[in-house]
Design a protein around this motif. Structure first.
Motif, mmCIF file in Angstrom:
data_model
loop_
_atom_site.group_PDB
_atom_site.id
_atom_site.type_symbol
_atom_site.label_atom_id
_atom_site.label_comp_id
_atom_site.label_asym_id
_atom_site.label_seq_id
_atom_site.Cartn_x
_atom_site.Cartn_y
_atom_site.Cartn_z
ATOM 1 N N PRO A 21 -19.699 34.725 -19.765
ATOM 2 C CA PRO A 21 -19.846 34.684 -21.231
ATOM 3 C C PRO A 21 -18.518 34.707 -21.971
ATOM 4 O O PRO A 21 -18.419 34.208 -23.094
ATOM 5 N N GLN A 24 -17.241 31.135 -22.546
ATOM 6 C CA GLN A 24 -18.049 30.215 -23.348
ATOM 7 C C GLN A 24 -17.353 29.779 -24.640
ATOM 8 O O GLN A 24 -17.357 28.579 -24.969
ATOM 9 N N ILE A 85 -24.123 25.992 -25.814
ATOM 10 C CA ILE A 85 -23.165 27.106 -25.846
ATOM 11 C C ILE A 85 -23.291 27.877 -27.158
ATOM 12 O O ILE A 85 -23.306 29.114 -27.171
ATOM 13 N N GLN A 88 -26.530 29.729 -27.271
ATOM 14 C CA GLN A 88 -26.679 30.588 -26.095
ATOM 15 C C GLN A 88 -27.994 30.320 -25.358
ATOM 16 O O GLN A 88 -28.681 31.235 -24.903
ATOM 17 N N GLN A 90 -29.837 27.425 -22.446
ATOM 18 C CA GLN A 90 -29.482 26.503 -21.366
ATOM 19 C C GLN A 90 -30.556 25.441 -21.141
ATOM 20 O O GLN A 90 -30.496 24.701 -20.171
#
Length: 312
Positions: A21, A24, A85, A88, A90
């Motif tokens: 994280p 990112q 990203i 947050q 996927q």
């Protein structure tokens, strides 16, 4: 395979380049900068070719199409990665993943064919200069681009339709920042023998033939240049091919690097990072290669840039 182990998935998970994280925000800023540079740089190339009458030649016609293709290829992969990203998440829908596979195959294939068309253009210009404008007339140039586009679309649709026939295991995770055909196929619970055969056939046919054409063109070019009596003419001939050779080396060099790395090391994370080299980096560097190595393009870009900044 037991049908109970198969499911009709509604979405996939794109794991990206890293799960850390802390990295990112760095990845977001890096790829956002790459995307902006790619779009603006290639857009300037297109505007320069359109606005400067001296660049209304077959070579720059193919270059402007290559620049447009680079914008499309980058737009197919990077924005989705940036959104994931930023939010947050996927996830990518099943239809979205198949669409991304189709577009990536189309634009990568078209890039391959356009580089071959540009090599043929240089071959005619150097080996048959007196017949250049007859052979490379506007109709032939447009026809080459259309055939390249239709062939790339046909190849992409074939692979995409074959993907539709597959069933996927539960919770499919793609260790990549976009839906890459090879990674998606690995997630299926179905028999993929036919899919793999088609992939190798398409790679050999639609990758090998253009590359062979490029190699043949440059063998003829080198042979013709070496027979020129004047050192100045030799330098001028080679200099007109320098930018294109740089593009070819960058695209095929990175593509082969990805293939070799995937064969030597089957780590999905490393393969995803390596894929950046042929789906992101060449598209960003192409405008710089042509603007720095080509005086006519450099002059046209300065004019266009001046007009753009004056409007701002």
């Amino acid at each position: 395979m037991d049908p109970r182990n198969q499911t009709d998935v509604s979405e996939f998970r794109l794991l990206g380049l890293t799960q850390d994280p802390e990295l990112q925000p760095l990845l977001f800023n890096l790829f956002l900068s790459i995307y902006v540079v790619t779009v603006l740089g290639n857009l300037l190339i297109i505007l320069a070719v359109i606005s400067d009458s001296h660049l209304h030649t077959p070579m720059y016609f193919f270059l402007s199409n290559l620049s447009f293709n680079d914008i499309c290829l980058s737009t197919t992969t990077i924005p989705k990665m940036l959104v994931n990203i930023q939010t947050q998440t996927q996830s990518i829908t099943y239809l979205g993943c198949l669409t991304q596979v189709c577009f990536v195959l189309t634009f990568v294939g078209l890039e391959n064919f356009l580089l071959a068309a540009m090599a043929y253009d240089r071959y005619v210009a150097i080996c048959h200069p007196l017949q250049y404008m007859v052979i490379m007339n506007p109709r032939v140039c447009v026809l080459l681009v259309l055939i390249s586009l239709l062939t790339s679309i046909g190849n992409a649709l074939l692979h995409s339709l074959m993907l539709l026939q597959l069933s996927f295991c539960t919770e499919p995770e793609i260790p990549h920042f976009f839906c890459e055909l090879g990674q998606v196929i690995k997630l299926t619970c179905s028999d993929i023998l036919i899919n793999n055969i088609l992939i190798y056939l398409a790679a050999g046919l639609f990758g090998g033939i253009p590359l062979s054409g490029i190699i043949f063109s440059y063998i003829q070019i080198v042979s013709s240049v070496l027979r020129m009596p004047s050192a100045r003419r030799k330098y001028k001939a080679f200099s007109t091919c320098g930018s294109h050779l740089s593009l070819v080396s960058l695209f095929y060099g990175t593509a082969f690097g990805v293939y070799i790395s995937s064969e030597v090391d089957d780590s999905p994370g490393k393969t995803a990072v390596a894929s950046v080299l042929y789906t992101v980096v060449p598209q960003m560097l192409n405008p710089f290669i042509y603007s720095l190595r080509n005086k006519d393009m450099h002059r046209a870009l300065r004019k266009v840039s001046g007009r753009v900044f004056s409007l701002l």
